[in-house]
Motif scaffolding. Structure first.
Motif, PDB file in Angstrom:
ATOM      1  N   ARG A 215      28.369  35.576 -34.958  1.00 36.75           N
ATOM      2  CA  ARG A 215      26.890  35.861 -35.572  1.00 36.75           C
ATOM      3  C   ARG A 215      27.149  35.789 -36.959  1.00 36.75           C
ATOM      4  O   ARG A 215      26.051  35.116 -37.710  1.00 36.75           O
ATOM      5  CB  ARG A 215      26.154  36.989 -35.104  1.00 36.75           C
ATOM      6  N   LEU A 216      28.087  36.365 -37.514  1.00 33.80           N
ATOM      7  CA  LEU A 216      28.169  36.515 -38.990  1.00 33.80           C
ATOM      8  C   LEU A 216      28.484  35.066 -39.555  1.00 33.80           C
ATOM      9  O   LEU A 216      28.013  34.588 -40.722  1.00 33.80           O
ATOM     10  CB  LEU A 216      29.259  37.480 -39.415  1.00 33.80           C
ATOM     11  N   CYS A 217      29.283  34.101 -38.826  1.00 31.31           N
ATOM     12  CA  CYS A 217      29.878  33.003 -39.400  1.00 31.31           C
ATOM     13  C   CYS A 217      28.993  31.812 -38.808  1.00 31.31           C
ATOM     14  O   CYS A 217      29.446  30.345 -38.874  1.00 31.31           O
ATOM     15  CB  CYS A 217      31.261  32.751 -38.875  1.00 31.31           C
ATOM     16  N   GLY A 218      27.997  32.011 -37.981  1.00 33.49           N
ATOM     17  CA  GLY A 218      27.327  31.265 -37.440  1.00 33.49           C
ATOM     18  C   GLY A 218      27.711  29.996 -36.597  1.00 33.49           C
ATOM     19  O   GLY A 218      27.324  28.974 -36.190  1.00 33.49           O
ATOM     20  N   THR A 219      28.695  30.738 -35.678  1.00 29.69           N
ATOM     21  CA  THR A 219      29.270  30.041 -34.590  1.00 29.69           C
ATOM     22  C   THR A 219      28.857  30.684 -33.153  1.00 29.69           C
ATOM     23  O   THR A 219      29.514  30.035 -32.178  1.00 29.69           O
ATOM     24  CB  THR A 219      30.839  29.990 -34.536  1.00 29.69           C
ATOM     25  N   ASP A 220      28.067  31.447 -33.226  1.00 24.79           N
ATOM     26  CA  ASP A 220      27.280  31.939 -31.887  1.00 24.79           C
ATOM     27  C   ASP A 220      26.296  31.050 -31.081  1.00 24.79           C
ATOM     28  O   ASP A 220      25.529  30.667 -31.966  1.00 24.79           O
ATOM     29  CB  ASP A 220      26.687  33.378 -32.175  1.00 24.79           C
ATOM     30  N   ASP A 221      26.525  30.653 -30.155  1.00 22.05           N
ATOM     31  CA  ASP A 221      25.673  29.536 -29.491  1.00 22.05           C
ATOM     32  C   ASP A 221      25.183  29.975 -28.027  1.00 22.05           C
ATOM     33  O   ASP A 221      25.025  29.172 -27.411  1.00 22.05           O
ATOM     34  CB  ASP A 221      26.556  28.198 -29.304  1.00 22.05           C
ATOM     35  N   GLY A 222      25.077  31.482 -28.084  1.00 24.25           N
ATOM     36  CA  GLY A 222      24.203  32.087 -27.146  1.00 24.25           C
ATOM     37  C   GLY A 222      25.160  32.121 -25.758  1.00 24.25           C
ATOM     38  O   GLY A 222      26.417  31.859 -25.737  1.00 24.25           O
ATOM     39  N   LEU A 223      24.516  32.057 -24.570  1.00 18.22           N
ATOM     40  CA  LEU A 223      25.073  32.208 -23.479  1.00 18.22           C
ATOM     41  C   LEU A 223      25.010  30.809 -22.616  1.00 18.22           C
ATOM     42  O   LEU A 223      24.172  30.019 -22.760  1.00 18.22           O
ATOM     43  CB  LEU A 223      24.167  33.277 -22.516  1.00 18.22           C
ATOM     44  N   GLY A 224      26.114  30.682 -21.896  1.00 17.11           N
ATOM     45  CA  GLY A 224      26.459  29.476 -21.048  1.00 17.11           C
ATOM     46  C   GLY A 224      25.964  29.537 -19.745  1.00 17.11           C
ATOM     47  O   GLY A 224      25.755  30.740 -19.330  1.00 17.11           O
ATOM     48  N   SER A 225      26.066  28.383 -19.036  1.00 16.63           N
ATOM     49  CA  SER A 225      25.783  28.525 -17.642  1.00 16.63           C
ATOM     50  C   SER A 225      27.042  28.255 -16.674  1.00 16.63           C
ATOM     51  O   SER A 225      27.870  27.690 -17.208  1.00 16.63           O
ATOM     52  CB  SER A 225      24.611  27.598 -17.151  1.00 16.63           C
ATOM     53  N   PHE A 226      26.970  28.167 -15.575  1.00 16.47           N
ATOM     54  CA  PHE A 226      28.038  28.174 -14.918  1.00 16.47           C
ATOM     55  C   PHE A 226      27.702  26.913 -13.934  1.00 16.47           C
ATOM     56  O   PHE A 226      26.804  27.237 -13.039  1.00 16.47           O
ATOM     57  CB  PHE A 226      28.671  29.342 -13.942  1.00 16.47           C
ATOM     58  N   GLU A 227      28.675  25.725 -13.951  1.00 18.59           N
ATOM     59  CA  GLU A 227      28.262  24.656 -13.367  1.00 18.59           C
ATOM     60  C   GLU A 227      28.885  24.798 -11.679  1.00 18.59           C
ATOM     61  O   GLU A 227      29.522  25.686 -11.474  1.00 18.59           O
ATOM     62  CB  GLU A 227      29.107  23.509 -14.100  1.00 18.59           C
ATOM     63  N   LYS A 228      28.031  23.993 -10.969  1.00 17.89           N
ATOM     64  CA  LYS A 228      28.595  24.024  -9.543  1.00 17.89           C
ATOM     65  C   LYS A 228      29.774  23.333  -9.447  1.00 17.89           C
ATOM     66  O   LYS A 228      30.007  22.371 -10.256  1.00 17.89           O
ATOM     67  CB  LYS A 228      27.474  23.451  -8.729  1.00 17.89           C
ATOM     68  N   ARG A 229      30.662  23.480  -8.540  1.00 17.00           N
ATOM     69  CA  ARG A 229      31.951  22.692  -8.219  1.00 17.00           C
ATOM     70  C   ARG A 229      31.784  21.311  -8.549  1.00 17.00           C
ATOM     71  O   ARG A 229      32.878  20.709  -9.063  1.00 17.00           O
ATOM     72  CB  ARG A 229      32.538  23.364  -7.255  1.00 17.00           C
ATOM     73  N   GLY A 230      31.078  20.662  -7.784  1.00 16.90           N
ATOM     74  CA  GLY A 230      31.066  19.301  -7.795  1.00 16.90           C
ATOM     75  C   GLY A 230      30.475  18.733  -9.156  1.00 16.90           C
ATOM     76  O   GLY A 230      31.102  17.693  -9.924  1.00 16.90           O
ATOM     77  N   THR A 231      29.699  19.102 -10.024  1.00 15.53           N
ATOM     78  CA  THR A 231      29.711  18.859 -11.316  1.00 15.53           C
ATOM     79  C   THR A 231      30.650  19.075 -12.131  1.00 15.53           C
ATOM     80  O   THR A 231      31.098  18.149 -13.045  1.00 15.53           O
ATOM     81  CB  THR A 231      28.313  19.777 -11.973  1.00 15.53           C
ATOM     82  N   ALA A 232      31.274  20.279 -11.992  1.00 13.23           N
ATOM     83  CA  ALA A 232      32.597  20.503 -13.059  1.00 13.23           C
ATOM     84  C   ALA A 232      33.562  19.601 -12.458  1.00 13.23           C
ATOM     85  O   ALA A 232      34.463  19.050 -13.617  1.00 13.23           O
ATOM     86  CB  ALA A 232      33.056  21.907 -12.569  1.00 13.23           C
ATOM     87  N   ALA A 233      33.637  18.944 -11.295  1.00 12.48           N
ATOM     88  CA  ALA A 233      34.583  17.873 -10.948  1.00 12.48           C
ATOM     89  C   ALA A 233      34.574  16.666 -11.594  1.00 12.48           C
ATOM     90  O   ALA A 233      35.430  16.111 -12.022  1.00 12.48           O
ATOM     91  CB  ALA A 233      34.936  18.030  -9.464  1.00 12.48           C
TER      92      ALA A 233
END
Length: 252
Positions: A215-233
């Motif tokens: 947060r202090l250094c401006g590198t916080d990009d919030g929360l991610g999502s978890f891809e389904k396995r096919g998308t990740a592959a």
């Protein structure tokens, strides 16, 4: 100490991998070769982590060189939680800045690419580091015990939190309840949802326990999502690690 670190890794990562199999069946399907590689790198890292840990244990027990104490009355009781926080914050600070350094293109290619080769990461990836990166992680707690007093039980708690967060941040799903992740505490604490975005986008969310430095250094990009396995592959097949290296500094 190498044996202790290695067994701790196998037991903890194995337990959460089993929990993943029960709660998210099929999430790690098709990742057998990747998991094997993660285990091999992690056990090599355990050997590196064991060296400074062994020196600390020897220095404490044989010579009293460290600030570790076993008499709870040496310091006030209120100092116990304070010491745990001091260690976690100091470790988080070290991790944030060394992690950002590891994302500079040269050092990413040399060392940190080993960790990011786990796409998507699994519960076995927590210690899957190149020896250079393992060394940067192995020295911080051993150095702190020479500077900040801590009860041996509080130190055990710090090591337990370190292990727990390292594994759960890489599981590929969120173990903590949504009310915590999306609530006030989640705005400052790092869980898998926060670290997942780092593995998705590389140039953000560098912290380990707290979002303070991000947060202090401006590198916080919030929360991610978890891809389904096919998308990740498909993502693994279509995008190599090297394609993302050149853009790391742009995120700062």
């Amino acid at each position: 100490m190498t044996l202790i670190v290695g067994v701790r890794y196998l037991v903890t990562s194995g337990a959460f991998a089993l929990a993943t199999r029960v709660r998210k069946p099929g999430l790690y399907a098709g990742l057998d070769r990747q998991i094997g590689r993660e285990i091999r790198w992690s056990l090599a890292s355990a050997a590196i982590y064991g060296i400074p840990a062994g020196i600390v244990a020897w220095g404490w027990q044989a010579h009293g060189w460290t600030r570790i104490y076993d008499d709870v009355n040496v310091w006030p009781l209120w100092y116990l939680p304070v010491s745990v926080f001091l260690y976690l914050f100091a470790h988080d600070t070290w991790f944030y800045w060394t992690h950002r350094w590891m994302h500079r293109p040269r050092w990413f290619r040399i060392a940190h690419a080993v960790h990011h080769a786990s796409r998507p990461p699994t519960a076995w990836a927590a210690m899957a580091f190149h020896p250079i990166e393992a060394l940067t992680g192995a020295v911080v707690i051993p150095l702190l015990v020479f500077a900040i007093p801590i009860h041996v039980a509080a130190l055990g708690l710090v090591l337990g939190i370190m292990t727990f967060m390292g594994v759960t941040n890489h599981m590929g799903w969120e173990i903590f309840p949504r009310f915590l992740v999306d609530g006030p505490a989640g705005r400052w604490l790092i869980t898998a949802s926060h670290h997942q975005r780092h593995h998705d986008r590389y140039g953000c969310n560098f912290g380990l326990y707290f979002r303070f430095w991000d947060r202090l250094c401006g590198t916080d990009d919030g929360l991610g999502s978890f891809e389904k396995r096919g998308t990740a592959a498909r993502a693994r097949a279509g995008h190599g690690v090297d394609r993302r290296v050149a853009g790391h500094d742009a995120h700062r």
